[in-house]
Every structure is written in structure tokens, then in C-alpha cells.
Design a protein around this motif. Structure first.
Motif, PDB file in Angstrom:
ATOM      1  N   ALA A 211       0.862  -1.183   0.000  1.00 40.65           N
ATOM      2  CA  ALA A 211       0.000   0.000   0.000  1.00 40.65           C
ATOM      3  C   ALA A 211       0.892   1.223   0.000  1.00 40.65           C
ATOM      4  O   ALA A 211       2.063   1.151   0.396  1.00 40.65           O
ATOM      5  CB  ALA A 211      -0.930   0.005   1.211  1.00 40.65           C
ATOM      6  N   ALA A 212       0.352   2.353  -0.434  1.00 40.84           N
ATOM      7  CA  ALA A 212       1.126   3.592  -0.481  1.00 40.84           C
ATOM      8  C   ALA A 212       0.296   4.740   0.060  1.00 40.84           C
ATOM      9  O   ALA A 212      -0.883   4.878  -0.264  1.00 40.84           O
ATOM     10  CB  ALA A 212       1.575   3.894  -1.909  1.00 40.84           C
ATOM     11  N   MET A 213       0.926   5.541   0.890  1.00 40.53           N
ATOM     12  CA  MET A 213       0.304   6.732   1.453  1.00 40.53           C
ATOM     13  C   MET A 213       1.397   7.481   2.203  1.00 40.53           C
ATOM     14  O   MET A 213       2.430   6.905   2.565  1.00 40.53           O
ATOM     15  CB  MET A 213      -0.846   6.358   2.392  1.00 40.53           C
ATOM     16  CG  MET A 213      -1.787   7.495   2.754  1.00 40.53           C
ATOM     17  SD  MET A 213      -2.704   8.198   1.357  1.00 40.53           S
ATOM     18  CE  MET A 213      -3.651   6.785   0.815  1.00 40.53           C
ATOM     19  N   ASN A 214       1.209   8.777   2.422  1.00 40.12           N
ATOM     20  CA  ASN A 214       2.108   9.560   3.262  1.00 40.12           C
ATOM     21  C   ASN A 214       3.539   9.630   2.733  1.00 40.12           C
ATOM     22  O   ASN A 214       4.493   9.786   3.491  1.00 40.12           O
ATOM     23  CB  ASN A 214       2.127   8.993   4.689  1.00 40.12           C
ATOM     24  CG  ASN A 214       0.747   8.833   5.276  1.00 40.12           C
ATOM     25  OD1 ASN A 214      -0.012   9.793   5.361  1.00 40.12           O
ATOM     26  ND2 ASN A 214       0.394   7.605   5.641  1.00 40.12           N
ATOM     27  N   GLY A 215       3.699   9.486   1.416  1.00 40.50           N
ATOM     28  CA  GLY A 215       5.023   9.563   0.833  1.00 40.50           C
ATOM     29  C   GLY A 215       5.840   8.307   0.949  1.00 40.50           C
ATOM     30  O   GLY A 215       7.022   8.302   0.582  1.00 40.50           O
ATOM     31  N   VAL A 216       5.263   7.211   1.445  1.00 40.92           N
ATOM     32  CA  VAL A 216       5.999   5.963   1.623  1.00 40.92           C
ATOM     33  C   VAL A 216       5.201   4.797   1.049  1.00 40.92           C
ATOM     34  O   VAL A 216       4.016   4.927   0.720  1.00 40.92           O
ATOM     35  CB  VAL A 216       6.306   5.681   3.116  1.00 40.92           C
ATOM     36  CG1 VAL A 216       7.146   6.792   3.705  1.00 40.92           C
ATOM     37  CG2 VAL A 216       5.017   5.497   3.912  1.00 40.92           C
ATOM     38  N   VAL A 217       5.867   3.648   0.970  1.00 42.20           N
ATOM     39  CA  VAL A 217       5.243   2.397   0.560  1.00 42.20           C
ATOM     40  C   VAL A 217       5.277   1.448   1.750  1.00 42.20           C
ATOM     41  O   VAL A 217       6.322   1.285   2.397  1.00 42.20           O
ATOM     42  CB  VAL A 217       5.974   1.770  -0.637  1.00 42.20           C
ATOM     43  CG1 VAL A 217       5.391   0.397  -0.966  1.00 42.20           C
ATOM     44  CG2 VAL A 217       5.891   2.692  -1.844  1.00 42.20           C
ATOM     45  N   TYR A 218       4.141   0.817   2.046  1.00 41.68           N
ATOM     46  CA  TYR A 218       4.041  -0.110   3.159  1.00 41.68           C
ATOM     47  C   TYR A 218       4.010  -1.540   2.631  1.00 41.68           C
ATOM     48  O   TYR A 218       3.322  -1.840   1.656  1.00 41.68           O
ATOM     49  CB  TYR A 218       2.776   0.158   3.969  1.00 41.68           C
ATOM     50  CG  TYR A 218       2.693   1.557   4.540  1.00 41.68           C
ATOM     51  CD1 TYR A 218       3.354   1.887   5.723  1.00 41.68           C
ATOM     52  CD2 TYR A 218       1.955   2.544   3.899  1.00 41.68           C
ATOM     53  CE1 TYR A 218       3.269   3.180   6.249  1.00 41.68           C
ATOM     54  CE2 TYR A 218       1.871   3.828   4.417  1.00 41.68           C
ATOM     55  CZ  TYR A 218       2.535   4.136   5.590  1.00 41.68           C
ATOM     56  OH  TYR A 218       2.452   5.414   6.108  1.00 41.68           O
ATOM     57  N   ALA A 219       4.741  -2.427   3.294  1.00 44.26           N
ATOM     58  CA  ALA A 219       4.745  -3.846   2.960  1.00 44.26           C
ATOM     59  C   ALA A 219       4.978  -4.627   4.248  1.00 44.26           C
ATOM     60  O   ALA A 219       5.456  -4.077   5.247  1.00 44.26           O
ATOM     61  CB  ALA A 219       5.817  -4.173   1.921  1.00 44.26           C
ATOM     62  N   GLY A 220       4.667  -5.920   4.216  1.00 42.38           N
ATOM     63  CA  GLY A 220       4.776  -6.714   5.426  1.00 42.38           C
ATOM     64  C   GLY A 220       5.513  -8.019   5.222  1.00 42.38           C
ATOM     65  O   GLY A 220       5.590  -8.555   4.106  1.00 42.38           O
ATOM     66  N   THR A 221       6.074  -8.534   6.312  1.00 39.91           N
ATOM     67  CA  THR A 221       6.651  -9.867   6.356  1.00 39.91           C
ATOM     68  C   THR A 221       5.921 -10.646   7.444  1.00 39.91           C
ATOM     69  O   THR A 221       5.000 -10.131   8.085  1.00 39.91           O
ATOM     70  CB  THR A 221       8.154  -9.828   6.678  1.00 39.91           C
ATOM     71  OG1 THR A 221       8.324  -9.515   8.064  1.00 39.91           O
ATOM     72  CG2 THR A 221       8.862  -8.785   5.825  1.00 39.91           C
ATOM     73  N   GLN A 222       6.361 -11.875   7.683  1.00 40.54           N
ATOM     74  CA  GLN A 222       5.773 -12.645   8.774  1.00 40.54           C
ATOM     75  C   GLN A 222       6.146 -12.074  10.141  1.00 40.54           C
ATOM     76  O   GLN A 222       5.575 -12.477  11.146  1.00 40.54           O
ATOM     77  CB  GLN A 222       6.238 -14.096   8.686  1.00 40.54           C
ATOM     78  CG  GLN A 222       5.761 -14.823   7.447  1.00 40.54           C
ATOM     79  CD  GLN A 222       4.253 -14.961   7.404  1.00 40.54           C
ATOM     80  OE1 GLN A 222       3.635 -15.383   8.374  1.00 40.54           O
ATOM     81  NE2 GLN A 222       3.647 -14.593   6.293  1.00 40.54           N
TER      82      GLN A 222
END
Length: 567
Positions: A211-222
Motif C-alpha cells: 500500500a502507499a500513502m504519506n510519501g511511503v510504501v508499506y509492505a509486510g513480512t511474517q
């Protein structure tokens, strides 16, 4: 690669100058100013639902969406088989045969690409981006393939994000940042190292979803959720918790990672600090104030700031009842369904329901027995797109013409209109006589489009009206000369005189209709509800000869002499 930053600076003006964000760009190493809510992932877009889950945050959240009154009918229906994006009066979706583009006004097919096996459309610039195997970018004009990535995925990909002139996607455990213009790899992260508070480190692959918002990209791991600089891939912040799942959802205020389990944590979008937990079913709807979710024994809202018992903390007393909601304006829209284990109240089974987002009180319901409702695929302007038994249905508010015996099924352009308007206008007319949600004038204007002599402001559904002068005064007394802000998603309106108010509302979102709405608070409506109201000023369209008639000139003279700028 710096183009997204340049457009963001232009879009946010002095605010960004003050915050010193000029360091962000290709090869930038300074990330102290990130995240920042002033950075729009796609500043050139002004749409409610340009991506398959609303926007680049995938949160199913429209800060200033249109307020529907519940008198809905089918404007058009087509076969479809997938999610939906809407931009510039065009609906992008998939069918069993391929990717299609439809005219939002009447559902007419504009083009089809039967050679592409992909889904989840996301629009940016001149292209629409889809996933499935590799990422594919299609030309928005004709559906031809502009480029296709060459990452050779071992399994079908999902949940890509188009933002900051890039496409961000996890393929086989690796996070890729692709250039939006040609699909080349900007950067990639094969794994992420997440460090706990006591110094323990764990390295793991990425889970599906970005996902992207606030000038950054969010991603997840376990092992945690991370925020990355979209230009360089540098880590901005990270959390330590098992997240997993296949979805990341973000707004200006919070980030939520989809995962299994009884409870799901969510985090501050700027710092990564924990904010609380929500129930585990039907998640993925996140606003700037609340998250909507369900358990087997309730459906409700959780304040993202953890102030339980305050506003935005509420629950509906239902059992085994689910639905993926959309927060739009002041309302939560959700299509409910109950599974076979429901032993209690089934009043909401197979119904489209509108709930007050602050306290959960019911505004209106529409049953599947009464209208072709179903799971919400998108909300754009004055249209709710739903999946009804495998068909995509465009739902709009009933019109005066329909009540007088016009086209019963809501299809555009099939029947003659008694008032002589052009085809398609009947589906978007004034709903002031049918407002039943207790908001009075606050919801009356947004569906009055295309009728000769009307001057109205709409939320993305004015098509082809020449010479309109938009106003958001909200009164019906015909005060000449009120020129206030309109939602800039109006498309095809030549000669509009409008401005955009980028002030921040109570949710921290942009208020696109704040000018000239002071008189609307008497009904308790908020900025998000009011940004589509018109003042009823006598309309002189191009067809009526506004600039070519003595009446039109006299009206213009009187307006210039008598009126002050909108407040």
C-alpha cells in the motif's frame, strides 16, 4: 523517477516548502521527513476510486464522498468477473473474456482486451495497471499492451500498488519497485530484517500485499510491517509482530496488516507505533478515524486512536454476519450477508445498509429483494457499483423522471425523456424530494446533472455539461454570483468556474467543497457531507445562449455588481 516528487510539491505548495521535503527523490538518502501526509501517491488524480480498492492505500475510504439517500435503482448492468476502478468517467473491470473499459454513464463497452489474463485494475497517467502473473500496463485509450514485466512469477501475484510513478508488488517473496512508464526495476528487496525492541533480529520474505500513502510504501513480512522510501527502497520504520496475510491497508492516520487470528493490530502511519487491535473478519476498511471489522458475534467500528467508548467505537448486535464496507463521507456503506450458522437476528442478511460512521446508527437499508444490490465493488461520485449475482450493477438515486413513469430499469438512453433532455440525464437528477436520511438539503445537489438551466456541483459525475458555473452555497434562493469550490473530479464540463479548497476536515482529509457552506450546519451535516450542495442560481447553459443573449449579459452584469467572493 523524480516526477512523482515534483508533482507532489506542486500539489501541496507551501506546506511542503515548510516541511523541507525537497530532499526526496531519486537517490535521496535523507528520509527524516517521511512519512508525510502531504505527499499524495498520485497527485494528478482526483478520483474516488481510481484503484481496485479505492486508492493507493487500498483502504476503501473516501474522505469526502457523496451522501446517498437510499432510493437506488440500476442505471445499467453488465457481465463482469472482478474488481473495479473508475477514472475520467470510465469504468475498468474484467469479464470472463478479458479486461474491459466501460462508459460510466451507460455501461457501453469502450474497448476490450481478451488477450490479457489479469485483474485488479489501478489507473495512473495514461495507463491502467493489472496483476495476475506479471504486471501488465494497458493503454487507457484502446486497451493495447504498453508493457509487461518480466519477473517470471512462480505463482499468481496480487495486491499491487501504483504510486509515486512506480508500481510496487510482492512476487515470490520479493518486494519490487517498478517504473510506471516502462516496467523496469527501480529497486527490489529480497528479504527484510525486522528487529525487536530487545534487539532480536529476524529475516524473512515479504508477504503479498503493498500500500502507499504519506510519501511511503508499506509492505509486510511474517515478522512485521515496514515503511519504505518509494524512490530508494530505504526503510523508514518497521514494527515487530507476526502479521502475515495478503493485504496491507493505509490511510494518512493508520496502517493495518491483514492476517489470521482473533485480533489484528494496526499502527500509526507516521511512526509505526501500535494503536490497538480490531476483530479479525471482514477487515480491510480503514478511515482516518476508525477501522471497520467483524467477528462471528458482532460487526462494528474501532477508533484507531484507541479511545474506546468514544466516537467511532460501536458494534451492531448480529451473529455470523459479514460484509466488506466502504467509509464514504459520514457514512459506512456495507452489503451484509449471514452464513448458515446465524442463529439470531438476520435482519441485515442480503441488504445494502448505510450506517452513521460515528455511532453505527442506521440511515437506510435496501434489500436484495427490492433492488439489485450486492457486494460493493466501488463508489465513485454518485454511483455505487455492486456485484449482483455475477453482474456489475451501477446503482444511482431514483430521479423525478423515473417516478413519473420513465425508464423503470434505470438504463440510460433507451427511452425518450418527457423534458427533452439528452439520453443519460435522467439517471442523475435532483433528489431533493426523495431525501430520506434526515440530512435535508445537505444531500440534495449531487445528482442534478445535465438538465438545461441548472448550475450544480457534483462529485465526479458531470458529463459533458458546457458552460456550467458550479456553486456550493447549499441554499435554494437563487443568489446570483456565488462561485465556490467544487470537487475537481467533474469531467468534461467546459467553462466551469470553480476553485478547489484543500483545507483539512475533521478526519484530516482534504475538504473539496468547503467554500460557501456555512449555512448547511443547521442540519448537523459535516464538510464531507456538504461539498456537493448547490445554491440554486438560475442556470444559463451554452445551449440556452448564456453569452449570446441579452438576458445572459444582464445576469452577468448583475452578478458582477452585486456579489462578493464566496466565503
Amino acid at each position: 523517477m523524480e516526477e512523482w516528487h515534483r508533482r507532489s510539491v506542486l500539489a501541496t505548495g507551501a506546506a511542503l516548502s515548510a516541511s523541507g521535503l525537497a530532499s526526496i527523490g531519486v537517490g535521496a538518502s535523507e528520509t527524516d521527513d517521511l512519512p508525510n501526509p502531504g505527499l499524495d501517491p498520485n497527485p494528478e488524480l482526483d478520483e474516488d476510486w481510481a484503484s481496485y480498492r479505492g486508492d493507493a492505500g487500498h483502504s476503501r475510504f473516501i474522505p469526502d464522498g457523496y451522501e446517498f439517500n437510499g432510493n437506488l435503482e440500476a442505471a445499467w448492468t453488465v457481465d463482469h468477473d472482478g474488481s473495479v476502478a473508475v477514472a475520467d468517467d470510465t469504468v475498468y473491470t474484467t469479464t470472463a473474456d478479458g479486461v474491459v473499459a466501460l462508459d460510466a454513464a451507460d455501461g457501453t463497452r469502450l474497448w476490450e482486451n481478451a488477450d490479457v489474463d489479469a485483474g485488479d485494475p489501478a489507473v495512473a497517467g495514461e495507463m491502467v495497471y493489472l496483476n495476475g502473473g506479471d504486471i501488465v500496463a494497458l493503454d487507457r485509450e484502446d486497451g493495447s499492451v504498453r508493457w509487461e514485466s518480466d519477473l517470471d512469477p512462480g505463482e499468481r501475484t496480487s495486491s499491487h500498488t501504483v504510486a509515486y510513478d512506480g508500481v510496487f508488488v510482492v512476487i515470490d517473496g520479493t518486494l519490487y519497485a517498478l517504473e510506471a512508464d516502462d516496467g523496469s526495476v527501480r529497486w527490489q528487496r529480497d528479504t527484510a530484517v525486522v528487529e525487536s525492541r530487545n534487539g532480536d533480529e529476524r529475516e524473512s520474505e515479504f508477504s503479498p500485499g503493498t500500500a502507499a500513502m504519506n510519501g511511503v510504501v508499506y509492505a509486510g513480512t511474517q515478522d512485521g510491517i515496514l515503511a519504505f522510501d518509494p524512490a530508494s527502497g530505504e526503510t523508514i520504520w518497521q514494527t515487530w509482530v507476526w502479521t502475515g496475510g495478503d493485504g496491507i491497508y493505509a490511510t494518512e492516520a493508520a496502517v493495518l496488516g491483514d492476517r489470521g487470528g482473533e485480533e489484528v493490530p494496526f499502527y500509526d502511519a507516521q511512526t509505526g507505533d501500535g494503536l490497538g487491535v480490531i476483530l479479525s473478519h471482514s477487515i480491510g476498511t480503514l478511515g482516518n478515524k476508525s477501522a471497520i471489522s467483524a467477528s462471528d458475534y458482532g460487526y462494528g467500528s474501532t477508533s484507531i486512536h484507541g479511545d474506546h467508548g468514544d466516537e467511532y467505537d460501536w458494534e451492531i448486535d448480529v451473529t455470523y454476519t459479514y460484509g466488506e464496507a466502504v467509509i464514504s463521507g459520514e457514512t459506512v456503506y456495507v452489503y451484509f450477508w449471514s452464513d448458515s450458522r446465524n442463529y439470531g437476528d438476520r435482519d441485515y442478511d442480503q441488504k445494502l445498509v448505510a450506517l452513521d460512521k460515528r455511532d453505527g446508527s442506521e440511515k437506510w437499508t435496501v434489500s436484495k429483494d427490492d433492488a439489485p444490490v450486492g457486494d460493493i465493488r466501488a463508489i465513485s461520485g454518485e454511483t455505487i457499483y455492486v456485484d449482483h449475482d455475477g453482474e456489475l450493477v451501477a446503482l444511482r438515486e431514483e430521479t423525478d423522471a423515473d417516478e413519473d413513469g420513465a425508464d423503470e430499469d434505470g438504463a440510460n438512453g433507451d427511452d425518450e425523456q418527457d423534458d427533452g433532455t439528452e439520453d443519460g440525464d435522467a439517471d442523475e437528477s435532483d433528489d431533493s424530494d426523495s431525501d430520506n436520511d434526515g440530512r435535508g438539503d445537505a444531500d440534495d445537489d449531487g445528482s442534478d446533472n445535465g438538465d438545461a438551466g441548472d448550475e450544480s456541483s457534483t462529485d465526479g459525475s458531470d458529463n459533458g455539461d458546457a458552460g456550467d458555473e458550479s456553486s456550493t452555497d447549499g441554499s435554494d434562493n437563487g443568489d446570483a454570483g456565488d462561485e465556490s469550490s467544487t470537487d475537481s473530479s467533474d469531467n468534461g464540463d467546459a467553462g466551469d468556474e470553480s476553485s478547489t479548497d484543500e483545507s483539512t476536515d475533521e478526519d484530516g482529509s482534504s475538504d473539496s467543497g468547503g467554500a460557501g457552506t456555512d449555512d448547511q450546519t443547521e442540519n448537523g451535516s459535516t464538510d464531507a457531507e456538504d461539498n456537493d450542495d448547490t445554491d440554486g442560481t438560475p442556470g444559463f447553459t451554452a445551449g440556452a445562449g448564456l453569452l449570446g443573449s441579452a438576458i445572459g449579459l444582464e445576469w452577468l452584469r448583475r452578478r458582477d455588481d452585486a456579489d462578493e467572493p464566496a466565503e
